[in-house]
Write a protein that holds these residues in place. Structure first.
Motif, short mmCIF file in Angstrom:
data_model
loop_
_atom_site.label_atom_id
_atom_site.label_comp_id
_atom_site.label_asym_id
_atom_site.label_seq_id
_atom_site.Cartn_x
_atom_site.Cartn_y
_atom_site.Cartn_z
N ASN A 24 12.46 -4.56 -2.91
CA ASN A 24 10.98 -5.84 -1.96
C ASN A 24 12.49 -6.75 -0.81
O ASN A 24 11.71 -6.53 0.20
CB ASN A 24 10.52 -6.62 -3.10
N LYS A 27 13.24 -6.36 2.68
CA LYS A 27 11.44 -5.97 3.95
C LYS A 27 11.99 -6.96 4.76
O LYS A 27 12.18 -7.71 6.25
CB LYS A 27 10.22 -6.51 3.13
N SER A 73 10.63 -0.43 2.50
CA SER A 73 10.52 -0.98 1.04
C SER A 73 9.68 -1.20 0.32
O SER A 73 8.38 -1.16 0.56
CB SER A 73 10.45 -2.83 1.66
N LYS A 74 10.02 -1.14 -0.99
CA LYS A 74 8.64 -1.71 -1.91
C LYS A 74 7.68 -2.78 -1.96
O LYS A 74 8.67 -4.11 -1.85
CB LYS A 74 9.21 -1.16 -3.22
N GLU A 75 6.88 -3.09 -2.33
CA GLU A 75 5.73 -4.07 -2.81
C GLU A 75 5.84 -4.92 -3.99
O GLU A 75 6.63 -4.37 -4.90
CB GLU A 75 4.18 -4.23 -3.09
N LYS A 76 5.89 -6.17 -4.37
CA LYS A 76 6.14 -6.30 -5.77
C LYS A 76 6.05 -5.81 -6.35
O LYS A 76 6.22 -5.90 -7.67
CB LYS A 76 6.04 -8.25 -5.42
N GLU A 78 4.06 -1.95 -7.03
CA GLU A 78 4.33 -0.97 -6.89
C GLU A 78 3.29 -0.59 -7.59
O GLU A 78 3.92 0.64 -9.02
CB GLU A 78 5.95 -1.27 -7.05
N ILE A 82 -1.14 0.73 -5.24
CA ILE A 82 0.00 1.25 -3.72
C ILE A 82 0.23 1.92 -3.12
O ILE A 82 0.56 2.39 -1.93
CB ILE A 82 1.17 -0.15 -3.76
N ARG A 86 -0.36 3.78 0.67
CA ARG A 86 0.63 4.19 1.53
C ARG A 86 0.62 5.78 1.83
O ARG A 86 1.09 6.16 3.04
CB ARG A 86 2.13 4.54 0.98
N TYR A 143 -0.72 -2.73 5.47
CA TYR A 143 -0.90 -4.50 5.53
C TYR A 143 -3.02 -4.17 5.73
O TYR A 143 -3.52 -5.49 4.77
CB TYR A 143 -0.56 -4.89 6.27
N LYS A 146 -4.07 -2.99 2.42
CA LYS A 146 -3.40 -4.30 0.90
C LYS A 146 -4.30 -5.23 0.95
O LYS A 146 -5.09 -5.50 0.55
CB LYS A 146 -1.95 -4.32 1.50
#
Length: 149
Positions: A24, A27, A73-76, A78, A82, A86, A143, A146
């Motif tokens: 993450n 990012k 980049s991964k999310e906090k 994942e 998610i 994606r 986003y 999300k």
């Protein structure tokens, strides 16, 4: 090696590729790369600063690399949701990119014909435009999805 273990090994390799992602923290690096490159390109245009085509080419590619870093980049957190978002965002970006690549030359041709009253012929969409569009649309859709979560 038995057939079952070979298949398991192939599946493991495929999952490793499919689940690839940068941490993450990358990012922020991607955002900095994109922001600095775009800021430099805009500043150059505003103040009419002449730079070589090589530098413009490199700056455009830095924008693409930055967008790619942000995209992978991964999310906090994942999780499967998610990953699903994606997939949907990549699907929408791909569809939008194909439609854009097919329609943009026609729109350019029509606009050129209306404004200049001459036949310039159809021109192809550049690689930078398509890649920039795909990555930007992916990030926008991802986003937006999300945010609804």
């Amino acid at each position: 090696m038995s057939k079952e273990t070979f298949c398991e090994a192939e599946e493991r390799r495929m999952n490793k590729i499919l689940n690839f992602g940068l941490p993450n923290s990358y990012k922020k690096l991607g955002i900095i790369l994109v922001a600095l490159s775009i800021l430099f390109l805009i500043t150059r245009k505003i103040f009419d600063i002449e730079i070589s085509e090589t530098i413009r080419f490199i700056l455009k590619r830095v924008v693409l690399v930055g967008l790619l870093i942000i995209a992978i980049s991964k999310e906090k957190v994942e999780d499967e949701m998610i990953q699903s978002m994606r997939g949907r965002a990549f699907t929408m970006a791909f569809i939008f990119g194909v439609i854009f690549s097919l329609a943009q030359p026609l729109f350019n041709y029509i606009a050129s014909f209306i404004v200049e009253k001459e036949d310039d012929g159809l021109t192809d969409v550049g690689d930078f435009q398509v890649l920039w569009l795909l990555l930007t649309i992916y990030l926008l859709f991802f986003y937006m999805l999300k945010r609804r979560l």
